[in-house]
Design a protein around this motif. Structure first.
Motif, PDB file in Angstrom:
ATOM      1  N   VAL A   1       0.832  -1.202   0.000  1.00 43.96           N
ATOM      2  CA  VAL A   1       0.000   0.000   0.000  1.00 43.96           C
ATOM      3  C   VAL A   1       0.865   1.250   0.000  1.00 43.96           C
ATOM      4  CG1 VAL A   1      -1.977  -1.072   1.158  1.00 43.96           C
ATOM      5  CG2 VAL A   1      -0.188   0.003   2.520  1.00 43.96           C
ATOM      6  N   LEU A   2       0.323   2.300  -0.612  1.00 39.46           N
ATOM      7  CA  LEU A   2       0.904   3.634  -0.519  1.00 39.46           C
ATOM      8  C   LEU A   2       0.065   4.449   0.452  1.00 39.46           C
ATOM      9  CD1 LEU A   2       2.132   4.759  -4.055  1.00 39.46           C
ATOM     10  CD2 LEU A   2       3.312   5.088  -1.893  1.00 39.46           C
ATOM     11  N   VAL A   3       0.729   5.061   1.413  1.00 37.17           N
ATOM     12  CA  VAL A   3       0.045   5.803   2.479  1.00 37.17           C
ATOM     13  C   VAL A   3       0.104   7.291   2.156  1.00 37.17           C
ATOM     14  CG1 VAL A   3       0.019   6.324   4.945  1.00 37.17           C
ATOM     15  CG2 VAL A   3       0.657   4.033   4.155  1.00 37.17           C
ATOM     16  N   HIS A   4      -1.047   7.955   2.207  1.00 40.20           N
ATOM     17  CA  HIS A   4      -1.146   9.369   1.853  1.00 40.20           C
ATOM     18  C   HIS A   4      -1.386  10.232   3.084  1.00 40.20           C
ATOM     19  CE1 HIS A   4      -1.565   8.433  -2.474  1.00 40.20           C
ATOM     20  NE2 HIS A   4      -2.222   7.379  -2.045  1.00 40.20           N
ATOM     21  N   GLY A   5      -0.974  11.502   2.997  1.00 44.95           N
ATOM     22  CA  GLY A   5      -1.312  12.502   3.996  1.00 44.95           C
ATOM     23  C   GLY A   5      -0.944  12.154   5.417  1.00 44.95           C
ATOM     24  N   PRO A   6       0.322  11.826   5.701  1.00 44.06           N
ATOM     25  CA  PRO A   6       0.674  11.448   7.071  1.00 44.06           C
ATOM     26  C   PRO A   6       0.530  12.604   8.062  1.00 44.06           C
ATOM     27  CG  PRO A   6       2.661  11.753   5.751  1.00 44.06           C
ATOM     28  CD  PRO A   6       1.499  11.810   4.799  1.00 44.06           C
ATOM     29  N   HIS A   7       0.066  12.255   9.240  1.00 35.71           N
ATOM     30  CA  HIS A   7       0.010  13.203  10.356  1.00 35.71           C
ATOM     31  C   HIS A   7       1.320  13.108  11.147  1.00 35.71           C
ATOM     32  CE1 HIS A   7      -4.493  14.170  10.426  1.00 35.71           C
ATOM     33  NE2 HIS A   7      -4.243  13.524   9.303  1.00 35.71           N
ATOM     34  N   MET A   8       1.469  14.018  12.094  1.00 35.15           N
ATOM     35  CA  MET A   8       2.707  14.076  12.859  1.00 35.15           C
ATOM     36  C   MET A   8       3.009  12.755  13.566  1.00 35.15           C
ATOM     37  SD  MET A   8       3.864  17.115  12.373  1.00 35.15           S
ATOM     38  CE  MET A   8       5.004  17.353  13.722  1.00 35.15           C
ATOM     39  N   ASP A   9       1.992  12.179  14.180  1.00 39.43           N
ATOM     40  CA  ASP A   9       2.132  10.884  14.858  1.00 39.43           C
ATOM     41  C   ASP A   9       1.114   9.964  14.227  1.00 39.43           C
ATOM     42  OD1 ASP A   9       2.692   8.807  16.508  1.00 39.43           O
ATOM     43  OD2 ASP A   9       1.961   9.734  18.341  1.00 39.43           O
ATOM     44  N   ASP A  10       1.503   9.265  13.161  1.00 36.99           N
ATOM     45  CA  ASP A  10       0.543   8.554  12.331  1.00 36.99           C
ATOM     46  C   ASP A  10       0.455   7.085  12.728  1.00 36.99           C
ATOM     47  OD1 ASP A  10      -0.834   7.355  10.031  1.00 36.99           O
ATOM     48  OD2 ASP A  10      -0.565   9.339   9.137  1.00 36.99           O
ATOM     49  N   PRO A  11      -0.696   6.639  13.245  1.00 38.58           N
ATOM     50  CA  PRO A  11      -0.816   5.250  13.714  1.00 38.58           C
ATOM     51  C   PRO A  11      -0.769   4.221  12.588  1.00 38.58           C
ATOM     52  CG  PRO A  11      -2.958   6.345  13.770  1.00 38.58           C
ATOM     53  CD  PRO A  11      -1.938   7.406  13.447  1.00 38.58           C
TER      54      PRO A  11
END
Length: 341
Positions: free
Chosen positions: A122-132
């Motif tokens: 998978v490609l993960v989009h739009g990571p947050h600062m602390d991304d679970p």
């Protein structure tokens, strides 16, 4: 032509031809080259489902997108990213599987994808600062690449990102060199890592010149034209309006330009604007001369490279995480000029 016919044409067994096409190591390079050349000559394309049965792979890549209207994935730059990634998938015989889920259903979606086995990574989009999602995908032992980074995640993982901090620091320095001191920041959602890094670059550039970032000149929100217009209008109508804007996207910058023009001001003369340009195929920043001075990094190229990295992880399990950092160019357009006296 099917596999049996191709095998007969080559005088080889269907098993040997299948193994050659699927990259099995026990097939000699001479035989593999001969099979590939013949397949290309006759226009043979192996059936993806049959390849999956032979190799244990789904020959598909997953993209999981939350449906919230407050999420950055509503931004149309996703289209150019998937165009770049899709071109790589297509060349390598992979398909794209896009899953739309409720914001609270992402973990369940990834677990279901793993259980079904219908994608290889998978490609993960739009990571947050602390991304679970990063810890979850490591737990699931699923190959993945993050488009962006998560600053608060300390474990190793594969990512591709643009140097947002350096790009916005350089842009702020450029405005400071033009004599601007009241520089406004119209940023993206700052829970997201790219926006956090851009704000840090902006603040660091001001601090290096002995200037403090003013909360009155900073906005954070979803990067729409309406948001750019509303943010600029509010600040331009304030008691000490900015002489320059640093904007997180071309779409928001169009709204900023509209607010400037509504007040009888000229962009580039009365008020300067620098934006970030993803070099979108359908929203060019001018033709011969750029409309906006911009930090530029092609999101389509990012999609291509992220896909190449992910396929490498799939084809070579056990290799260490891959990381790559793109630098943003500073493109000088007609939207910037000296600070008005």
């Amino acid at each position: 032509m099917n596999l049996k016919e191709l095998s007969s044409h080559l005088g080889l067994s269907p098993t040997t031809v299948s193994r050659a096409l699927n990259g099995y190591p026990e097939v000699s390079e001479t035989t593999r080259a001969r099979v590939l050349e013949a397949a290309k000559a006759v226009g043979y394309s192996p059936n993806a489902r049959a390849q999956g049965l032979a190799t244990g792979r789904a020959r598909a890549i997953g993209h999981v997108l939350p449906m919230s209207t407050r999420h950055e994935m509503v931004n149309p730059i996703f289209g150019d990213f998937i165009l770049g990634a899709g071109s790589v998938y297509s060349r390598q015989g992979y398909e794209v599987v896009i899953s739309l889920v409720e914001d609270t259903g992402e973990e369940a979606a990834y677990r279901a994808i793993k259980a079904r086995g219908n994608v290889d990574g998978v490609l993960v989009h739009g990571p947050h600062m602390d991304d679970p999602r990063i810890g979850l995908l490591r737990e699931l032992q699923m190959p993945f690449v993050v488009h962006g980074r998560a600053s608060y995640v300390t474990e190793d993982y594969s990512w591709l990102d643009t140097n947002n901090g350096r790009g916005f620091r350089r842009a702020t320095d450029f405005l400071l060199d033009l004599g601007h001191k009241r520089i406004a920041l119209v940023n993206g959602l700052e829970a997201m890592d790219f926006a956090h890094r851009r704000r840090a670059g902006y603040s660091d550039a001001l601090a290096a010149r002995g200037l403090a970032a003013s909360p009155a000149l900073m906005r954070s929100g979803e990067m729409t034209e309406i948001y750019g217009h509303a943010s600029a209008s509010e600040m331009l109508d304030g008691p000490e309006p900015p002489t320059a804007f640093l904007v997180a996207s071309m779409i928001s910058a169009i709204g900023v330009r509209r607010a400037i023009q509504e007040r009888g001001l000229t962009m580039g003369r009365d008020v300067s604007v620098i934006t970030h340009d993803d070099d979108l195929s359908y929203m060019r920043n001018g033709i011969d001369v750029p409309i906006f001075t911009a930090t530029r990094s092609s999101v389509q190229n990012a999609g291509m490279r992220a896909a190449e990295m992910l396929l490498s992880l799939i084809e070579n399990p056990g290799q260490p995480p891959l990381t790559e950092l793109f630098e943003a160019e500073l493109i000088i357009g007609s939207s910037t000029g000296p600070a008005p006296s």
